[in-house]
Write a protein that holds these residues in place. Sequence first.
Motif, short mmCIF file in Angstrom:
data_model
loop_
_atom_site.label_atom_id
_atom_site.label_comp_id
_atom_site.label_asym_id
_atom_site.label_seq_id
_atom_site.Cartn_x
_atom_site.Cartn_y
_atom_site.Cartn_z
N HIS A 126 49.35 33.67 35.03
CA HIS A 126 47.97 34.00 35.39
C HIS A 126 47.80 35.51 35.53
O HIS A 126 48.77 36.24 35.76
CB HIS A 126 47.55 33.28 36.67
N ALA A 135 45.46 28.50 43.56
CA ALA A 135 44.30 29.19 42.94
C ALA A 135 44.62 30.67 42.78
O ALA A 135 45.45 31.21 43.51
CB ALA A 135 43.07 29.01 43.83
N ASP A 137 44.23 34.24 43.56
CA ASP A 137 43.72 34.90 44.77
C ASP A 137 43.17 36.28 44.39
O ASP A 137 43.93 37.23 44.18
CB ASP A 137 44.87 35.01 45.78
N ASN A 138 41.87 36.34 44.28
CA ASN A 138 41.20 37.58 43.82
C ASN A 138 41.63 38.81 44.62
O ASN A 138 42.14 39.80 44.08
CB ASN A 138 39.68 37.41 43.93
N ASP A 213 44.32 27.14 31.98
CA ASP A 213 43.42 28.11 31.37
C ASP A 213 42.99 29.15 32.41
O ASP A 213 43.43 29.13 33.54
CB ASP A 213 42.20 27.40 30.77
N ARG A 214 42.10 30.07 31.96
CA ARG A 214 41.67 31.16 32.83
C ARG A 214 40.19 31.04 33.19
O ARG A 214 39.52 32.03 33.45
CB ARG A 214 41.89 32.49 32.10
N ARG A 215 39.68 29.81 33.18
CA ARG A 215 38.23 29.67 33.33
C ARG A 215 37.69 29.96 34.72
O ARG A 215 36.48 30.04 34.90
CB ARG A 215 37.80 28.26 32.91
N THR A 216 38.59 30.10 35.72
CA THR A 216 38.05 30.46 37.04
C THR A 216 37.84 31.96 37.17
O THR A 216 37.24 32.42 38.13
CB THR A 216 38.93 29.98 38.21
N TYR A 217 38.34 32.72 36.21
CA TYR A 217 38.07 34.17 36.28
C TYR A 217 37.46 34.77 35.03
O TYR A 217 36.65 35.68 35.12
CB TYR A 217 39.28 34.97 36.77
N GLN A 219 34.90 34.72 31.74
CA GLN A 219 33.55 34.18 31.63
C GLN A 219 33.44 32.97 30.71
O GLN A 219 34.19 32.84 29.74
CB GLN A 219 32.61 35.26 31.08
N ASP A 220 32.46 32.15 31.02
CA ASP A 220 32.14 30.97 30.21
C ASP A 220 31.45 31.44 28.92
O ASP A 220 30.44 32.15 28.98
CB ASP A 220 31.19 30.08 31.02
#
Length: 319
Positions: A126, A135, A137-138, A213-217, A219-220
Motif C-alpha cells: 500500500h 486500513a 492510516d492517512n 486495490d487502492r480505492r480508499t485513497y 480517485q474513482d
Amino acid sequence: MDRPRRLRRTPALRRLAAETRPASAQLIQPLFVSEGLSEPAPIGSMPGQVQHTLASLTDAVDRACRAGVGGVMLFGVPSGRDAVGSAGSDPEGILNRAIAAATTAAAGREVVMSDLCLDEFTDHGHCGVLSDTGAVDNDATLGHYRSMSLAQARAGADVVGLSGMMDGQVGAVREALDGAGFEDVVVLAYAAKYASAWYGPFRDAVESTLQGDRRTYQQDPANRREALREVELDLAEGADVVMVKPAMGYLDVLADVARVSDRPVWAYQVSGEYAAIEAAAANGWLDREAVIHESIVSIIRAGADAVLTYWATELAESR
Ligand code: PBG
C-alpha cells in the motif's frame, strides 16, 4: 462558403497551422532501478523498458539528456520491504542512491525527479502505513512521507513526486522540506490520480506485493468534479506542479485542471497505455509511431504542459 480545408492543402500549410507541437523538453522519462541486479532486467509487460542497475541507470539518464528530454522520474525497487517502508527514507536505500547517481549523470542538463510514495517499499504494497484494522492510516503516513522527502532532497532530487494520494501530503512535505532548508525542492503533486486498471504493468515493473486495490485513497474513475477539489487543495498546500494520471482516459479531467491551475499541469501516460499500444503495434494492428505521436499530441492538446511517457527518450531521439 467558409473553407477550413484551405489550411490543410499542403504539408507546409498543415505544419504552419498546427496548434500543438510537442517538444522534447516537455517529455519526462520514467526509469526503474532495482537493487541487487547485476544486469538490467527486461519488464515483460512493458516491452522495451527495463529495471535498471545503478550503472545502467547512469547510461539511461545520459542518453535521455543527450536526446534533450526535460527530465527523468525515478522509481526504486528495493530488495527488502517492511510494514512501514523504511528503505524509502534510508540514505542507502536504492531510490536515494539512484537519485544521487542520476543527479551526477544529468549534471544539470535535465531535471531529476523521484517518486515519493511508500508502495514500492512496504511489504503489503500500500501507499501508506496500515492501522490495526488494516486500513491505510492517512495521518500516520504523512510522517513517513516527510522523512522520505528529506532523504530524497539530501540525495539531490530537484523535484519530489507525491503519488500516494494521502490527504494533506503536499502541505506536510512542503513544511518538512522548508524546515530543513530545502525551500528550493519542487513539489509535484499527483493531484488527480485515479484508481486505474491502467497501472497493471507498472506493478510488474516494481514487483508490487499489493493484494486488493487502492480505492480508499485513489480517485474513482467515475468522478470528474472531484479532481478539481483535489487540485484546489494541492495548490493551496503549496504544490508547484499538479498532475493528472492516467492521461488518455482522463483528457476531460486534464482540460478542467488546465483551466483552473495557475501553475504547470503535467500528465502521466501510464504503463498500461504504453503496453496496450506496444502490444497492438507488435501484432501489426496499429501503426506504432503514428499512434504514439498522436497520443502525445492529444495529451498536450488537452492541456498538459509536460508529459511523463515511457517513450520520452525514443521520441526525443527521433526528432
Ligand atoms: C505509486 C505509483 C504508481 C504509478 C506511479 N506511481 C502505481 C499505483 O498507483 O499503483 C503507476 C505508473 C504507471 O502505471 O506507469 N507509487
